[in-house]
Design a protein around this motif. Sequence first.
Motif, short mmCIF file in Angstrom:
data_model
loop_
_atom_site.label_atom_id
_atom_site.label_comp_id
_atom_site.label_asym_id
_atom_site.label_seq_id
_atom_site.Cartn_x
_atom_site.Cartn_y
_atom_site.Cartn_z
N LEU A 1 0.82 -1.20 0.00
CA LEU A 1 0.00 0.00 0.00
C LEU A 1 0.86 1.26 0.00
O LEU A 1 0.56 2.23 -0.71
N LEU A 2 1.93 1.24 0.78
CA LEU A 2 2.83 2.39 0.78
C LEU A 2 3.53 2.53 -0.57
O LEU A 2 3.69 3.63 -1.11
N GLN A 3 3.96 1.41 -1.12
CA GLN A 3 4.64 1.41 -2.43
C GLN A 3 3.74 2.00 -3.51
O GLN A 3 4.17 2.82 -4.33
N ARG A 4 2.46 1.61 -3.50
CA ARG A 4 1.51 2.11 -4.51
C ARG A 4 1.25 3.60 -4.35
O ARG A 4 0.77 4.25 -5.29
N ASN A 5 1.56 4.13 -3.20
CA ASN A 5 1.31 5.54 -2.94
C ASN A 5 2.60 6.37 -2.89
O ASN A 5 2.66 7.40 -2.23
N GLY A 6 3.59 5.88 -3.60
CA GLY A 6 4.77 6.70 -3.83
C GLY A 6 5.94 6.49 -2.90
O GLY A 6 6.96 7.18 -3.01
N TYR A 7 5.85 5.55 -1.98
CA TYR A 7 6.94 5.31 -1.04
C TYR A 7 8.01 4.41 -1.65
O TYR A 7 7.70 3.45 -2.36
N ALA A 8 9.25 4.71 -1.36
CA ALA A 8 10.33 3.75 -1.57
C ALA A 8 10.28 2.78 -0.39
O ALA A 8 10.14 3.21 0.76
#
Length: 461
Positions: free
Chosen positions: A136-143
């Motif tokens: 979920l974090l990855q899909r929202n722009g997080y490395a």
Amino acid sequence: MQKIFIIIGFIIGSLSNVMAQGSRASQPNIVLILADDLGYADVGYLGKKPGISTPNIDLLAKNGMAFTNAYAAAPVCSPTRASLLTGKSPAALKLTCHIPGMGMQTYLDKFNKGQKLKEAYFVDRLDSQETTIAQLLQRNGYATGFIGKWHLAGDGSAQSNDGIINPDLLPDKYGFDSNIGGCAYGQPASYFSPYKNGTLPDGPAGEYLTDRLGDEAVRFIVRHKDRPFFLDLSTYTVHTPMQAPEATVAKYKGNKYYAMIEKLDQAVGKVVGKLKELKLMDDTIIIFYSDNGGLQENPPLRERKGSLYEGGIRVPLIISWTNHISAEQISHEPVTTVDFFPTLLEAAQIPLPKEGQLEGQSLWPILSGERTTARQPLYWHFPHHRSGTELAMAAAIREGDWKLIKDFESEELYLFNLKEDVGETKNLQATETNKTKDLLLKLEAWQARVKAEMPEPNTAN
């Protein structure tokens, strides 16, 4: 006119790029430091074990909120790790036991032998259909980066040469852009290089694993300092084998356990030091936590890892975020592993997924000082044997100050008032019958709701 379209196109492209990379203003960095087998009493700031030295962890507690009633979702490692990643209880995930390095059948034959009940069914991996916090974090722009112990990738790792049973079960398949050290191992082949770990290139001969993982965490932070990042630093420390550099062991007069804790603390210091150097503390949530109760004694708590007494499940927890969470706070609220999932998504302003059944509550009302949200009961389901450990093969519920444990084999009930008896020495089930019945009904209703696997009669004896 053509120039105007070019400029508009450039602006739209730039905005899209910023959105893809995430926004620092609305999306804080998240650093999760998960220790292995670190007990409630194994940190200096609690003052429970003279001689423990954890100055960096202590400073982290001073600069944020320390929890005195924090729990792991299970008294062993793999279930808590899966629960943390998904926001679901181990019982709901069917992953209620550590994934056996010796192999599933060998493990079951060993631990079921001579027992009244045989262990309940459990899986040897995190289901690939589960949605993880990293995804979920990855899909929202997080490395997203994973460093350290994974232990969710198949049974039988002790018979492997590199800890890899199935490459499709490694962290990079669950939302992590990079993976250093995460494989099927539940413990390292060695704390000194060569590591025999297929996801961790060997360092110089004699390099110490906890030092190396701390250095890798620092490198990850430096690489991604200009965009929101999620770093999961899951140390192998202080799991067996008991190994530490000779000079550190000598400081503790041969106590390797204390020496390993010092090396863990130094890794924490490296991470926090780099965040300070890069002026990222205001932009970074730091969580320090442990996957289960301590491997050794846990005063004033009863028992240790593997038990549903407090010593097996109560753990250290610190949450720090400079200028967002007030410093020098102590919370006595009971909290547990499934609470991290909604807490971190709320911090990153990401909606909770609609699919599945999330069981936790966001901790922000506590962290902000509001404490307006009533806390729901905490549950444990551990239908597994542990040699020489009291109250394994059991289930438990905590609501407020009260805790009930049900022993599966004897069917005995144990009721404790933890506010008055944190050492769990006085079983009140015979005198507090209404409270016992109320908690038992809630525990059994929860087990039915999550479809918990139950132990069965052992007909092999």
